[in-house]
Write a protein that holds these residues in place. Sequence first.
Motif, PDB file in Angstrom:
ATOM      1  N   ARG A   1       9.838  70.951   0.657  1.00 29.37           N
ATOM      2  CA  ARG A   1      11.173  70.389   0.450  1.00 29.37           C
ATOM      3  C   ARG A   1      11.298  69.000   1.062  1.00 29.37           C
ATOM      4  N   ILE A   2      10.579  68.750   2.148  1.00 21.97           N
ATOM      5  CA  ILE A   2      10.584  67.397   2.731  1.00 21.97           C
ATOM      6  C   ILE A   2       9.838  66.426   1.830  1.00 21.97           C
ATOM      7  N   ILE A   3       8.723  66.873   1.241  1.00 24.56           N
ATOM      8  CA  ILE A   3       8.009  66.025   0.282  1.00 24.56           C
ATOM      9  C   ILE A   3       8.915  65.699  -0.911  1.00 24.56           C
ATOM     10  N   ALA A   4       9.702  66.688  -1.347  1.00 20.12           N
ATOM     11  CA  ALA A   4      10.591  66.499  -2.496  1.00 20.12           C
ATOM     12  C   ALA A   4      11.794  65.624  -2.168  1.00 20.12           C
ATOM     13  N   GLY A   5      12.176  65.569  -0.890  1.00 26.22           N
ATOM     14  CA  GLY A   5      13.394  64.862  -0.504  1.00 26.22           C
ATOM     15  C   GLY A   5      14.601  65.768  -0.421  1.00 26.22           C
ATOM     16  N   LEU A   6      14.388  67.093  -0.542  1.00 27.19           N
ATOM     17  CA  LEU A   6      15.489  68.045  -0.424  1.00 27.19           C
ATOM     18  C   LEU A   6      15.848  68.315   1.036  1.00 27.19           C
TER      19      LEU A   6
ATOM     20  N   THR B   1      10.236  58.334   2.917  1.00 25.80           N
ATOM     21  CA  THR B   1      10.741  59.316   3.886  1.00 25.80           C
ATOM     22  C   THR B   1      12.251  59.493   3.811  1.00 25.80           C
ATOM     23  N   ARG B   2      12.990  58.403   3.787  1.00 24.85           N
ATOM     24  CA  ARG B   2      14.454  58.485   3.775  1.00 24.85           C
ATOM     25  C   ARG B   2      15.035  58.143   2.401  1.00 24.85           C
ATOM     26  N   GLY B   3      14.180  58.006   1.412  1.00 23.95           N
ATOM     27  CA  GLY B   3      14.638  57.634   0.079  1.00 23.95           C
ATOM     28  C   GLY B   3      15.349  58.776  -0.624  1.00 23.95           C
ATOM     29  N   ALA B   4      16.178  58.436  -1.602  1.00 14.74           N
ATOM     30  CA  ALA B   4      16.910  59.437  -2.369  1.00 14.74           C
ATOM     31  C   ALA B   4      15.949  60.268  -3.214  1.00 14.74           C
ATOM     32  N   ILE B   5      16.381  61.488  -3.522  1.00  9.52           N
ATOM     33  CA  ILE B   5      15.544  62.396  -4.309  1.00  9.52           C
ATOM     34  C   ILE B   5      15.188  61.774  -5.656  1.00  9.52           C
ATOM     35  N   GLY B   6      16.171  61.185  -6.315  1.00  5.80           N
ATOM     36  CA  GLY B   6      15.956  60.637  -7.648  1.00  5.80           C
ATOM     37  C   GLY B   6      14.946  59.514  -7.693  1.00  5.80           C
TER      38      GLY B   6
END
Length: 362
Positions: free
Chosen positions: A46-51, A69-74
């Motif tokens: 989930r961290i890799i995904a950004g969730l 790392t802090r970028g949006a999921i999209g």
Amino acid sequence: MKIEVRNITKTFGPFTALRDVSLAIEPGELVALLGPSGSGKTTLLRIIAGLEQPDSGSGAILFGDEEVTRGAIGERKVGFVFQHYALFRHMTVFENIAFGLRVRPRRLRPSRSEITEKVEELLRLVHLDNLADRRPSHLSGGQRQRVALARALAVEPKVLLLDEPFGALDAKVRMELRRWLRRLHDDIGVTSVFVTHDQEEALEVADRVVVMNEGGIEQVGTPDEVFHRPATEFVMNFMGSVNLFHGRVHDRKVRFASLEMDASEHEAVESTPARVFVRPHHFELNTQANDRPSFPATVTKINSAGPSVRLELVTDSGEQVFAELDHERFRSLGIARNGRVMVTPREIKVFPEKPFPKPPTG
């Protein structure tokens, strides 16, 4: 697309889910995150995904040369497949797959004909082109999971992430789908990471397996490496059935169960207590003693259903031992319940026995 995880820590209140985890996943690899419940594998995915976000000041996630790392999921262009499909029940198979393309911003949205062409291509890829107009309620579990995979692939992700993708399916469908996933991955070549607690699934599907435990990584290697050359006692225990004996290493030999065997290639410290592991299929059974190290045991149970014969034995000192034989060898020995056999370990793995922690003083 290469993925790098650098020194990631994640806590939920007093619970530490990940402890300074680092991992590199090469472009085009299919990697399994394997471990028991609570080992941190889903949190890492989930961290890799950004969730999920790692703890403040903790490490970095890189996609290629770009830190996300802090970028949006999209912004990550990740395709995510959940265990329970998460399909839209009111939409057809075609509409579910097309959804991610249709909700793109207008400037990025393909034309209607391009969306149709893309969805039809994916339907053929996942072998569902004759079910485009059905709704999820009219599909089997395996078909629904293939729709979920096609929907994730529709947006042409840089990375495909799958969280226990076959966990809700029965054993036969799981086996069929994991083989299908391996073939699909070979066809499309997108960097993929999947979470599982099923050792057989990880060993069959993945290029490399990441074995996790208590928020850390125990070992990273090919399926052959983690099964046949476990780096830690935890990996040895987790990767299939094992027999455990307590012994002692001295003068490059390990003594256990009335046997003495060479321990020069193992990691146990000299003149210390040791734990000796033997997989059931690494025992040789005979009805007579021979010139090889062996110990006597009594057969207490025989299960011959399946590709091998599984035996439960009890040593003369009362230890329970599990062994496996192929059917031909079993028949040739004429083994029966309550019969006596001589047991020879063909392959062992030795680890130093960890001392119990000292109680606090004062």
